[in-house]
Structures are given as structure tokens and as C-alpha cells.
Design an enzyme around this catalytic site. Structure first.
Site, mmCIF file in Angstrom:
data_model
loop_
_atom_site.group_PDB
_atom_site.id
_atom_site.type_symbol
_atom_site.label_atom_id
_atom_site.label_comp_id
_atom_site.label_asym_id
_atom_site.label_seq_id
_atom_site.Cartn_x
_atom_site.Cartn_y
_atom_site.Cartn_z
ATOM 1 N N LYS A 1 4.549 -6.255 11.746
ATOM 2 C CA LYS A 1 3.715 -6.574 10.589
ATOM 3 C C LYS A 1 3.980 -7.989 10.066
ATOM 4 C CE LYS A 1 2.042 -4.632 6.321
ATOM 5 N NZ LYS A 1 1.519 -3.422 5.736
ATOM 6 N N ARG B 1 0.844 -1.196 0.000
ATOM 7 C CA ARG B 1 0.000 0.000 0.000
ATOM 8 C C ARG B 1 0.874 1.239 0.000
ATOM 9 N NH1 ARG B 1 -2.425 0.734 4.673
ATOM 10 N NH2 ARG B 1 -3.711 2.407 3.853
ATOM 11 N N ARG C 1 -0.854 5.393 13.833
ATOM 12 C CA ARG C 1 0.023 4.705 14.788
ATOM 13 C C ARG C 1 -0.390 4.987 16.222
ATOM 14 N NH1 ARG C 1 4.711 7.965 12.412
ATOM 15 N NH2 ARG C 1 4.943 6.205 11.024
#
Ligand code: BTN
Length: 329
Positions: A192, A127, A327
Site C-alpha cells: 500500500k 478507512r 484480497r
């Protein structure tokens, strides 16, 4: 390098982790035993570590867990098999998303539920214009075409829905602590593990297709991630059964199709509560960066269309996806 059929056949032969003689490899490659060494050097550039021992031959220590169409197919549920139009396994691609987009745009279309999976991507996309590191035979990279008749309006919340599918699949594999970061990062303890990239082909106001791209780190090598600027993790660090990539791929496809059925019936609204139950930031302080502004607030959840609900200075604000980054504060 170009993953040609011969090199793939050699990797297939050596995938068992046992020694194979130079003659055996020479036969597969169509070269003399003396010329084998030069040819198998190509494996090094794929990150496959080859060992050669005089008198024994060649082996890949620990073998390689290759993707196998039949093995994946055999692990699909009946309802997935009914829906699946095609399962392609292409050894090397620039990007599985791009491959399907090209086919949609040039070959007169593809049927819904057409999947393309690859062992490696040379220009894998993430992305927000990022690169998705996609080394050979380490992770899962696949894309799936899904047809929508009512344009992008019918796709609201789709990328979040796919996140739900991935968490369900991970639970089946034995990973109970995966979480989601809006809109669709798959995390384990803030690192991630995977991501979703949805791209669109066709008429955005009518007949169109979503290309749903999924990337999941299974055993990402450290050296492939030297330039990645965020914490990351591989499934193999989290669960012991992470060596069977075919099983993982099948679980992902099964759960994707199950979720798509629910999405087609009830839209993202039908999956919203489940998404929130996996959300890592729910109720927590977050900062949100859009291309023009930044916001500090508390995450209230997501709307029925998948937008982010934030409480900012006592007021509720909604944010759509796109070029935003979220975040923890
Ligand atoms: C993200 O940035 O979180 C999304 C990553 C999506 C990666 C997958 S890998 C398969 C498909 N093909 C691509 O080029 N990207 C997606």
C-alpha cells in the site's frame, strides 16, 4: 508535541541541511545560545534527527523537504488555479478531514475546492476505523471539500474516481506501476502506497459536501509503521524524484481537479474503464469479507456506480463499498 511557530522557523532554517550556529538558532527561538540545546530537543520527538558539532553548530543531515504553499501554488495548472478556492497549509492537525468537517459544520460552510494540507496528523484516519500513520514532513496528507447539490446520490463512485486521479498524478511523477485495489487503495506490487477517505457533511439528500482525504507515503520511516498489519511502500522506494513533496502535492491536486471536472460532467461512468485498467485484481480470483459473510469469486470489474462486480459460483454479484475487505485468493 505542539508544533509552534518558533520550532517551525528553526526547522525552516535547518531545512537546507547546512550547519547553523547556536546564535542563529537562539535568535529564531528568542533564547540564549546556552538554552538552544534544550529547545531543539523538541525536534527529536518529531522524528527530525539533529546533529550538533562543537564550533559548527547544528544541522539536520540531508535537510528537510518542507511543504510550501507558494511552491505548491506555482506548480498548479491554470485550470486548477481557476477552480481552487483556498489552499491552507496547517503545520499540525489531528486530521485534515476532521479539520474541514469541523469547519463545514460550525463556520457556516466552506467553498467547494477548499484544500487543507498538513505536515503531520496526530489522529490521522484511515478507512474502516483504522489509524493513518502521519509522521512529520515525510508524506502527503491533504483533504479537499467538494460541494454536491444533489446529495450523496451524486457521489456514487467518487472514491474510485479519486483513486484514478492519484494514479494519473503518480504517472506524471514517473511511477508507472501504481495500481488500484477496490475501492480505492493505491498499491505498488501489492504494497500500500496511499489511500482515500471520503467523509460527508450536510444534507445527504440535498446540499452537501464531500471531504476527500488523500494520504500518500512519500518517505515513510520504518519506525512509524511497526504496528501496521499490511505490506506498505513509499514513493521514494519507487521513483528517484520523490524528494519534492511540493511537486508531488501539486501533481495530486492538479489531477484531482481534472478528474473532478470529468466526474461532474459524466459521473464515475466516464472514468470506469480507466479505473479498471489500473485495477490489480481484474479477472483474478479474490475473496471478499463483509461484516456478515465471505465470498470467493473472480473479479469482473466495477459498475458505473463504482460497486464491485464479482462472479461467485457462476453468478454475478455486486457489492457496494463500506465495511468490506478484498484480497487476492
Ligand atoms: C485508507 O485507509 O486507505 C484511507 C487513508 C486516508 C488518509 C488521509 S490522510 C489525509 C486525510 N486525513 C485523514 O485523517 N485521513 C485522510
Amino acid at each position: 508535541m505542539n508544533l509552534n511557530e518558533k520550532i517551525l522557523a528553526v526547522i525552516g532554517l535547518l531545512s537546507d541541511g547546512e550547519f547553523h550556529s547556536g546564535e542563529e538558532l537562539g535568535e529564531v527561538l528568542g533564547v540564549t545560545r546556552a538554552a538552544v540545546w534544550k529547545q531543539v530537543q523538541a525536534l527529536e520527538s518529531l522524528g527530525v534527527k539533529l546533529e550538533s558539532v562543537r564550533g559548527k553548530g547544528y544541522r539536520i543531515e540531508d535537510g528537510v523537504d518542507l511543504l510550501d504553499q507558494k511552491a505548491i501554488h506555482s506548480k498548479l495548472t491554470d485550470s486548477t488555479k481557476e477552480k481552487l478556492s483556498h489552499l491552507e497549509l496547517v503545520p499540525e492537525l489531528a486530521s485534515t478531514n476532521q479539520y474541514l468537517l469541523d469547519k463545514l459544520n460550525t463556520s457556516g460552510g466552506l467553498s467547494s475546492a477548499h484544500i487543507c494540507m498538513s505536515e503531520m496528523q496526530t489522529a490521522g484516519r484511515g478507512r474502516r476505523g483504522r489509524t493513518w500513520q502521519s509522521p512529520f514532513a515525510k508524506n502527503i496528507y491533504f483533504s479537499c471539500v467538494w460541494h454536491f447539490e444533489n446529495g450523496v446520490a451524486g457521489m456514487e463512485g467518487l472514491s474510485l474516481a479519486v483513486g484514478v486521479a492519484i494514479v494519473r498524478a503518480l504517472e506524471k511523477i514517473g511511477l508507472k506501476k501504481a495500481s488500484l485495489k477496490w475501492p480505492n487503495d493505491i498499491l505498488v506490487e501489492q504494497a500500500k502506497l496511499g489511500g482515500v477517505l471520503i467523509e460527508i457533511a450536510g444534507d445527504v439528500a440535498g446540499d452537501c459536501d464531500a471531504v476527500i482525504g488523500v494520504g500518500l507515503n512519500v518517505s515513510m520511516p520504518e519506525e512509524a509503521m511497526t504496528e501496521v498489519d499490511q505490506p506498505w511502500v513509499s514513493l521514494s522506494q519507487c521513483v528517484s524524484r520523490a524528494t519534492d513533496r511540493n511537486g508531488i502535492a501539486a501533481a495530486l491536486i492538479n489531477c484531482l481537479f481534472e478528474v473532478m471536472k470529468e466526474f461532474e460532467r459524466g459521473g464515475f461512468a466516464a472514468l470506469k474503464n480507466e479505473w479498471e485498467s489500473y485495477c490489480t485484481h481484474l479477472g483474478k480470483g479474490v475473496s471478499l469479507q463483509t461484516p456478515s459473510e465471505s465470498f470467493e469469486g473472480r473479479m469482473l470489474g466495477v459498475s458505473e456506480s463504482g460497486s464491485l462486480r464479482l462472479e461467485v459460483n457462476g453468478e454475478e454479484k455486486e457489492f457496494l463499498g463500506g465495511e468490506v475487505s478484498l484480497r487476492a485468493r
